[in-house]
Design an enzyme around this catalytic site. Structure first.
Site: not given
Ligand code: PLP
Length: 435
Positions: A143, A272, A244
């Site tokens: 994700y 996060k 990511d």
């Molecule tokens: N990338 C990863 C690996 C994530 O787990 C998430 C959210 O859970 C995101 C990007 C997106 O982050 P946000 O919810 O702060 O937009």
């Protein structure tokens, strides 16, 4: 539902004011209701009905120091008295960037945003500008935020991978389907699919973006050699490798998954746990790529970028995590060792087919007859409904666990919390078994 009288009233009321009654669709997954929190301290949540929970959701990852940690509270309070946001530069941005650069191997320069979804978009834009190519590879089960060009249905699983001739299923109605045309979706942990695609499309692919540990789907680790191959192939074909690390950054260690896997990507996205509970994300990476922003060849804007309250919180969080006397990661890992070992013992005792995948202070529990889960296609076969039922029992008994099965620990969890949790888990397994 006496236990949740007030929560129920508020959830009903919110339907009249908030679309869906919650602020992020994912929160609807909590059953029997998305609970309403009054306050949270350390490893505990306290709801509006006076119920107490040991928390393993940790706000979906950000609360690495637990809730309301005094260092974070003090940092935010002293900043808020000076100003809330300037729309101008401030020392906090530099101080935070210094720390990120010190600990995260690939980072020469950083650029801030507020959410992980935004940081991912900046990384993709940089990759396109740097390579002059349009397409990017992403993987099933990962994700990377909810934006149109990267949000795909989690059910997408295709052994051969998909180079998108209408075969990628969008994540939501209303998505601009054209935005997905540059997405190539591949199975993860599969060297053959990766190599074949990179060879065939090498002149079109700007970036490969990956969660370095598949935390969003089963906390699956890369198979031995997979990350090395990913690094080797992307370097060979001049493709930007993006880690990511919105989940793994500052969670697996100060150097995140780069420290954990020993692989250094070209760009990284973080959010996060970076900011200890405030909305701050960052994209960082090699100078030659990040300088596209320095030269204003790539635009990255945002009214809230580098917000001083958020940078103050992030600095306080990183300073706590990096202070050797706090032993932060060792302590979290020690507690997860106990928790995971004892959950395994209990599931054996109750004859429950519960499997745990773990990376440092994050782990995933799932019901499956498999003895190991190394691929998304296997993860998709788990009994997700059964775990959702168990998570509901956990909640009733005082344990907040994501219905998906992903658990986060914080530095605020104590051994006492762990043993109290194990008592709840024992009781919950018993109830689950008898239900
Ligand atoms: N990338 C990863 C690996 C994530 O787990 C998430 C959210 O859970 C995101 C990007 C997106 O982050 P946000 O919810 O702060 O937009």
């Amino acid at each position: 539902m006496d236990k949740w009288n007030m929560t129920k009233v508020l959830f009903d009321e919110s339907q009249n004011y908030l679309a869906s009654g919650v602020s992020s669709n994912l929160r609807l997954a909590m059953k029997p209701f998305p609970i309403y929190i009054r306050e949270a301290h350390g490893a505990k949540l306290f709801d509006v009905d006076g119920n107490e929970y040991i928390d393993y959701i940790m706000a979906y990852g950000p609360q690495i120091l637990g809730h309301s940690h005094p260092n974070i509270v003090n940092a935010i309070c002293s900043q808020v008295k000076q100003a809330q946001t300037y729309g101008a530069q401030h020392v906090g941005e530099i101080e935070l960037a210094k720390r990120i650069k010190k600990y995260v191997p690939c980072v020469d320069l950083v650029s801030y945003a507020s959410t992980g979804s935004e940081a991912v978009q900046v990384a993709l834009r940089l990759s396109r500008a740097f390579t002059g190519r349009q397409k990017f590879v992403r993987f099933e089960g990962h994700y990377h935020g909810w934006m149109d060009n990267i949000f795909t249905a989690f059910g997408n699983s295709n052994k051969e991978g998909s180079t998108n001739k209408g075969s990628i299923i969008p994540g939501t109605k209303g998505q601009n389907l054209k935005a997905l045309e540059d997405t190539i979706l591949l199975p993860w942990n599969n060297v053959e699919a990766l190599e074949k695609t990179l060879v065939e499309h090498q002149d079109e692919i700007a970036a490969v973006i990956t969660e370095p540990i598949m935390c969003n789907s089963g906390c699956i680790l890369p198979l031995p050699g997979y990350m090395e191959k990913l690094r080797e192939l992307t370097s060979k074909y001049g493709i930007v490798l993006i880690f990511d690390e919105v989940i793994t950054g500052f969670r697996l260690g100060l150097g995140g998954a780069q420290e954990y896997t020993g692989i250094t990507p070209d760009l990284v996205t973080m959010g996060k746990a970076l900011a200890g509970g405030l909305p701050l994300s960052a994209v960082g990476g090699k100078k030659e790529i990040m300088e596209l922003i320095s030269r204003s060849e790539v635009y990255h804007m945002g009214t809230m970028n580098g917000n001083p309250l958020c940078t103050a919180s992030a600095i306080a969080s990183i300073d706590y995590l990096s202070d050797e006397k706090n032993n932060a990661y060792t302590q979290m890992n020690k507690l997860v060792d106990i928790l995971v070992t004892e959950i395994n013992n209990l599931s054996e005792q109750y004859n429950l087919p519960l499997l745990i995948n773990r990376a440092g202070p994050v782990f995933h529990t799932m019901f499956t007859d498999e003895t190991e889960i190394t691929h998304f296609s296997q993860f998709q076969q788990r009994d997700s409904k059964a775990f959702e039922r168990l998570a509901e029992i956990f909640l009733e008994e005082g344990l907040a666990v994501r219905p998906s099965g992903l658990w986060y620990l914080s530095t605020a969890h104590t051994e006492q919390d762990i043993y109290a949790s194990l008592e709840i888990i024992d009781k919950s397994f018993q109830r689950f078994k008898n239900s």
